[in-house]
Design a protein around this motif. Structure first.
Motif, PDB file in Angstrom:
ATOM      1  N   LEU A 263     -90.948   2.863  27.838  1.00  0.00           N
ATOM      2  CA  LEU A 263     -90.592   1.442  27.815  1.00  0.00           C
ATOM      3  C   LEU A 263     -91.765   0.603  28.278  1.00  0.00           C
ATOM      4  N   VAL A 264     -92.608   1.163  29.133  1.00  0.00           N
ATOM      5  CA  VAL A 264     -93.779   0.452  29.618  1.00  0.00           C
ATOM      6  C   VAL A 264     -94.978   1.394  29.574  1.00  0.00           C
ATOM      7  N   GLU A 265     -96.128   0.816  29.723  1.00  0.00           N
ATOM      8  CA  GLU A 265     -97.363   1.594  29.798  1.00  0.00           C
ATOM      9  C   GLU A 265     -98.085   1.206  31.081  1.00  0.00           C
ATOM     10  N   SER A 266     -99.068   2.004  31.429  1.00  0.00           N
ATOM     11  CA  SER A 266     -99.827   1.661  32.628  1.00  0.00           C
ATOM     12  C   SER A 266    -101.291   1.948  32.406  1.00  0.00           C
ATOM     13  N   GLN A 267    -102.082   1.302  33.209  1.00  0.00           N
ATOM     14  CA  GLN A 267    -103.513   1.572  33.220  1.00  0.00           C
ATOM     15  C   GLN A 267    -103.963   1.585  34.673  1.00  0.00           C
ATOM     16  N   THR A 268    -105.022   2.313  34.924  1.00  0.00           N
ATOM     17  CA  THR A 268    -105.533   2.402  36.281  1.00  0.00           C
ATOM     18  C   THR A 268    -106.734   1.486  36.439  1.00  0.00           C
ATOM     19  N   VAL A 269    -106.727   0.729  37.506  1.00  0.00           N
ATOM     20  CA  VAL A 269    -107.846  -0.192  37.733  1.00  0.00           C
ATOM     21  C   VAL A 269    -108.948   0.545  38.469  1.00  0.00           C
TER      22      VAL A 269
ATOM     23  N   GLY B 184     -80.038   9.089  15.797  1.00  0.00           N
ATOM     24  CA  GLY B 184     -80.031  10.174  14.823  1.00  0.00           C
ATOM     25  C   GLY B 184     -81.192  10.102  13.863  1.00  0.00           C
ATOM     26  N   SER B 185     -81.570   8.882  13.515  1.00  0.00           N
ATOM     27  CA  SER B 185     -82.677   8.744  12.566  1.00  0.00           C
ATOM     28  C   SER B 185     -83.975   9.251  13.164  1.00  0.00           C
ATOM     29  N   ALA B 186     -84.152   9.035  14.466  1.00  0.00           N
ATOM     30  CA  ALA B 186     -85.372   9.523  15.106  1.00  0.00           C
ATOM     31  C   ALA B 186     -85.368  11.045  15.159  1.00  0.00           C
ATOM     32  N   LEU B 187     -84.193  11.609  15.449  1.00  0.00           N
ATOM     33  CA  LEU B 187     -84.101  13.064  15.461  1.00  0.00           C
ATOM     34  C   LEU B 187     -84.370  13.626  14.081  1.00  0.00           C
TER      35      LEU B 187
ATOM     36  N   CYS C 111     -88.779   1.949  18.726  1.00  0.00           N
ATOM     37  CA  CYS C 111     -88.519   3.357  18.449  1.00  0.00           C
ATOM     38  C   CYS C 111     -87.048   3.641  18.162  1.00  0.00           C
ATOM     39  N   GLY C 112     -86.211   2.647  18.308  1.00  0.00           N
ATOM     40  CA  GLY C 112     -84.796   2.836  18.026  1.00  0.00           C
ATOM     41  C   GLY C 112     -84.031   3.524  19.144  1.00  0.00           C
TER      42      GLY C 112
ATOM     43  N   ALA D 127     -82.143  -3.269   9.088  1.00  0.00           N
ATOM     44  CA  ALA D 127     -82.015  -1.812   9.221  1.00  0.00           C
ATOM     45  C   ALA D 127     -83.215  -1.103   8.614  1.00  0.00           C
ATOM     46  N   VAL D 128     -83.754  -1.650   7.554  1.00  0.00           N
ATOM     47  CA  VAL D 128     -84.914  -1.030   6.919  1.00  0.00           C
ATOM     48  C   VAL D 128     -86.166  -1.271   7.753  1.00  0.00           C
ATOM     49  N   GLN D 129     -86.249  -2.442   8.347  1.00  0.00           N
ATOM     50  CA  GLN D 129     -87.382  -2.692   9.237  1.00  0.00           C
ATOM     51  C   GLN D 129     -87.387  -1.686  10.376  1.00  0.00           C
ATOM     52  N   ALA D 130     -86.204  -1.439  10.923  1.00  0.00           N
ATOM     53  CA  ALA D 130     -86.115  -0.491  12.043  1.00  0.00           C
ATOM     54  C   ALA D 130     -86.497   0.900  11.592  1.00  0.00           C
ATOM     55  N   LEU D 131     -86.037   1.292  10.412  1.00  0.00           N
ATOM     56  CA  LEU D 131     -86.351   2.621   9.906  1.00  0.00           C
ATOM     57  C   LEU D 131     -87.837   2.748   9.605  1.00  0.00           C
ATOM     58  N   ALA D 132     -88.400   1.694   9.056  1.00  0.00           N
ATOM     59  CA  ALA D 132     -89.817   1.745   8.698  1.00  0.00           C
ATOM     60  C   ALA D 132     -90.687   2.016   9.909  1.00  0.00           C
TER      61      ALA D 132
END
Lengths: 101, 230
Positions: free
Chosen positions: A95-101, B31-34, A38-39, B95-100
């Motif tokens: 950053l992580v996910e969870s599931q309930t058993v 910034g790109s996400a925003l 997600c950057g 950088a393009v992979q990240a943006l994609a």
């Protein structure tokens, strides 16, 4: 008021990460981790950083995660609550996910 | 003491030290996400009808034309690049992979997805198209249709020399200048990769369609588009 049985029991959750490897930068204090999915960049204090470092794609309980890092350790209820809080924070940051058993 | 036991012991000390402080997770959003979130907002507020003018110099009378920006594009497949010159994912700049991975794409059936191409294949999270407030007759496309091999292509543009890369808004039009259905798959990649014009937007009455600021949010640093006011 809802009965207590309707409240999800957080201790029944299993935590895992489903995504590309994180990029870590560890300094003297907090850890910095970059999520290429997600950057986003996350600043983690020691406990969530420590826990995150042992979370992989295999779902594991809080107890199992601690065991991965430090072997079998008996934590008191306060410490267990802090570990669960850290996991909730990590999930909140996606950053992580969870599931309930 | 075995090395493993020593490590466990050290880790236990680290654990108990860590437990002495409150857990903190702070997140810094790029910034790109925003900007992408802003693009979502813009797309959600578009008031139809929005008239895009086909200014593609390569478009002949009677053909389906497209408002377009000159683009570089990358094929999300890992196979042979299409005839139009796309590059497979593993040849994309990082950088393009990240943006994609923050881009939106739309399938030929009209479904919206967030790209997840880190493993070289298409995937990701489905988006409810109704949340974007677009319909089949007025679809904002951030990507092209599948090529002749059925591969989706992400259209990104290198805007200027310092502004980095941004998402390119592409709207297919029919011969009369009206937006075409999202299901159009007739556009070959080469039609979009030539240099040329910029989208124009005309308001209808007091209603403004997509705004300059909206375009800017989608194409950070763009200097070459015009907004026509009636």
């Amino acid at each position: 008021m809802s009965p207590a049985s309707d409240v999800p029991d957080i201790t029944l959750r299993r935590w895992y990460r489903n995504g590309p490897d994180l990029i870590w930068e560890r300094g003297l204090g907090d850890s910095i981790v970059f999520d290429p999915r997600c950057g986003e960049t996350h600043f983690l204090s020691d406990l969530p950083a420590l826990i995150l470092s042992v979370i992989d794609s295999t779902p594991a309980s809080a107890e199992q995660l601690i065991d991965r890092f430090a072997g079998p350790v008996a934590l008191d209820s306060d410490a267990q609550s802090q570990v669960l809080a850290a996991l909730v924070f990590l999930e909140g940051a996606e950053l992580v996910e969870s599931q309930t058993v | 003491m075995a090395a493993n036991e020593k490590q466990i012991s050290q880790n236990r000390r680290r654990l108990f030290k860590a437990l002495s402080a409150a857990p903190v997770v702070a997140t810094l959003t790029p910034g790109s996400a925003l900007a992408n979130q802003s693009a979502f907002q813009c797309l959600s507020k578009i008031i139809p009808p929005v008239n895009f003018h086909p200014t593609d110099p390569g478009c002949n009378t009677g053909e389906t034309c497209y408002v377009y920006q000159p683009v570089e594009y990358w094929d999300t497949s890992s196979g042979t690049p299409p005839a139009g010159g796309g590059k497979p994912f593993n040849q994309w700049p990082p950088a393009v992979q990240a943006l994609a991975n923050q881009a939106i794409y739309q399938t030929s059936t009209g479904d919206f997805f967030i790209l997840d191409v880190t493993d070289g294949s298409l995937g990701g999270t489905s988006i409810d198209a109704t949340l974007l407030d677009v319909d089949a007759s007025n679809v904002m496309r951030l990507v092209g249709p599948p090529d002749q091999n059925g591969n989706m292509e992400v259209f990104l543009e290198n805007i200027g020399t310092t502004s980095g890369r941004g998402l390119v808004l592409v709207q297919p039009l029919d011969a009369n200048g009206a937006p075409t259905s999202a299901s159009s798959t007739s556009m070959p990649p080469t039609q979009i990769s030539i240099d040329g014009a910029v989208p124009e937007v005309q308001p209808v009455g007091d209603l403004q369609g997509i705004t300059a600021s909206c375009l800017t949010s989608i194409m950070p640093g763009a200097s070459g588009f015009s907004v026509a006011r009636g």
